[in-house]
Design a protein around this motif. Structure first.
Motif, mmCIF file in Angstrom:
data_model
loop_
_atom_site.group_PDB
_atom_site.id
_atom_site.type_symbol
_atom_site.label_atom_id
_atom_site.label_comp_id
_atom_site.label_asym_id
_atom_site.label_seq_id
_atom_site.Cartn_x
_atom_site.Cartn_y
_atom_site.Cartn_z
ATOM 1 N N UNK A 1 1.095 -45.700 22.620
ATOM 2 C CA UNK A 1 1.529 -44.567 23.417
ATOM 3 C C UNK A 1 1.094 -43.241 22.812
ATOM 4 N N UNK A 2 1.193 -43.134 21.500
ATOM 5 C CA UNK A 2 0.807 -41.884 20.847
ATOM 6 C C UNK A 2 -0.711 -41.693 20.854
ATOM 7 N N UNK A 3 -1.464 -42.785 20.757
ATOM 8 C CA UNK A 3 -2.924 -42.680 20.860
ATOM 9 C C UNK A 3 -3.299 -41.998 22.162
ATOM 10 N N UNK B 1 -3.807 -34.620 24.922
ATOM 11 C CA UNK B 1 -3.554 -33.275 24.409
ATOM 12 C C UNK B 1 -4.833 -32.655 23.845
ATOM 13 N N UNK B 2 -5.579 -33.416 23.056
ATOM 14 C CA UNK B 2 -6.777 -32.877 22.405
ATOM 15 C C UNK B 2 -7.895 -32.587 23.402
ATOM 16 N N UNK B 3 -7.866 -33.232 24.547
ATOM 17 C CA UNK B 3 -8.906 -33.028 25.558
ATOM 18 C C UNK B 3 -8.586 -31.861 26.496
ATOM 19 N N UNK C 1 -11.195 -31.275 21.855
ATOM 20 C CA UNK C 1 -11.545 -32.065 20.664
ATOM 21 C C UNK C 1 -11.549 -33.544 21.050
ATOM 22 N N UNK C 2 -12.712 -34.030 21.437
ATOM 23 C CA UNK C 2 -12.838 -35.444 21.830
ATOM 24 C C UNK C 2 -12.818 -36.324 20.589
ATOM 25 N N UNK C 3 -12.183 -37.483 20.691
ATOM 26 C CA UNK C 3 -12.086 -38.405 19.569
ATOM 27 C C UNK C 3 -13.469 -38.855 19.099
ATOM 28 N N UNK C 4 -13.586 -39.175 17.821
ATOM 29 C CA UNK C 4 -14.842 -39.721 17.311
ATOM 30 C C UNK C 4 -15.006 -41.185 17.671
ATOM 31 N N UNK C 5 -13.888 -41.906 17.761
ATOM 32 C CA UNK C 5 -13.888 -43.331 18.102
ATOM 33 C C UNK C 5 -12.747 -43.603 19.070
ATOM 34 N N UNK C 6 -13.042 -44.340 20.133
ATOM 35 C CA UNK C 6 -11.987 -44.822 21.032
ATOM 36 C C UNK C 6 -11.717 -46.279 20.690
#
Length: 274
Positions: free
Chosen positions: A193-195, A201-203, A210-215
């Motif tokens: 859920x937090x992921x 939020x970061x997007x 701030x897009x994640x480096x790894x999904x």
């Protein structure tokens, strides 16, 4: 290791390519033993106390030539399991292994308590902070004792680690019959859920995004009491409505999983519920 006279060894008289193929078949068997076992009883997977890495590397002791031919191959096809809570992977590997040998390791398992979870924040972008470590599987086994693991205390730090982690294809968390406040499945649900919450939020709630480096994709095994995350490429930056439509099936899966989790009344187990 003693040198062997090639004239008396049919194996060593073969071309190097054929010897490598033979050794590859020999060490393929190692991949069937990951240091975890199931007793077909409640509790799921357990750490195999009789597992030793040295047993699976014995063919390398035949002679210097076979060691030279096969040690990188053997390290890539062997699960390295560290049960000593005070074992430092960066320190020990740099002291006893060459850089190329470290780069050959693909499967690493370690037993963790609260200190190890706190140390995850210091890894940065690479497992154990080691850029030359490129893992197919990283397995974190909870230390089994009379004390409870308050894994909810580390939910936020694990999520931040996952957003930037490189050089790991699959991460597994194994309960190992350890005592976990709130249950392992409850923690898994809160972590997932937090992921998704942090990713949204970061997007869409910060500028610039701030897009994640790894999904990661994830799954939970009730019987074996473990869950895993498999690395994927970062998701493309799209408009928020398209993003929410794409994430909707994952949110529904999480809802169903939450409905089936165990409830624990200890308030500390709900410390990082999201």
């Amino acid at each position: 290791m003693n040198p062997v006279n090639n004239s008396k060894s049919p194996l060593l008289s073969l071309p190097a390519e054929l010897r490598t193929q033979i050794l590859s078949h020999v060490f393929d068997e190692n991949l069937n033993h990951n240091g975890l076992i199931s007793y077909d009883c409640p509790g799921g997977l357990y750490l195999d106390d009789e597992y030793t890495v040295s047993t699976h590397l014995q063919p390398l002791l035949v002679c210097r030539q076979l060691y030279a031919d096969g040690h990188h191959l053997a390290f890539a096809k062997t699960y390295f399991v560290m049960t000593n809570l005070f074992f430092s992977v960066p320190e020990r590997s740099s002291r006893f292994l060459r850089k190329k040998t470290i780069e050959s390791i693909r499967h690493l398992t370690f037993v963790a308590d609260a200190r190890h979870f706190r140390a995850l924040e210091e890894w940065g972008m690479y497992p154990f902070g080691m850029p030359n470590l490129q893992l197919e599987t990283l397995t974190i086994v909870l230390y089994r004792s009379t004390f409870y693991h308050y894994v909810f205390d580390f939910t936020a730090s694990v999520v931040q680690l996952l957003r930037n982690l490189r050089n790991v294809k699959r991460i597994e968390f194994v309960r190992n019959a350890a005592l976990v406040k709130g249950s392992l499945k409850t923690w898994y649900n809160r972590l997932v859920g937090l992921i998704m919450k942090v990713d949204h939020h970061e997007r869409y709630e910060v500028s610039p995004p701030r897009v994640e480096g790894t999904w990661w994709v994830w799954g939970f095994d009730e019987v074996e009491q473990r869950f895993w995350l498999e690395a994927r490429e970062a998701k493309a930056l799209v408009d928020e409505e398209t993003y929410l439509q794409g994430i909707l099936p994952l949110m529904e899966e999480l809802r169903v999983s939450v409905e089936g989790e165990e409830w624990n009344p200890d308030p500390r187990s709900r410390r990082h519920y999201y």
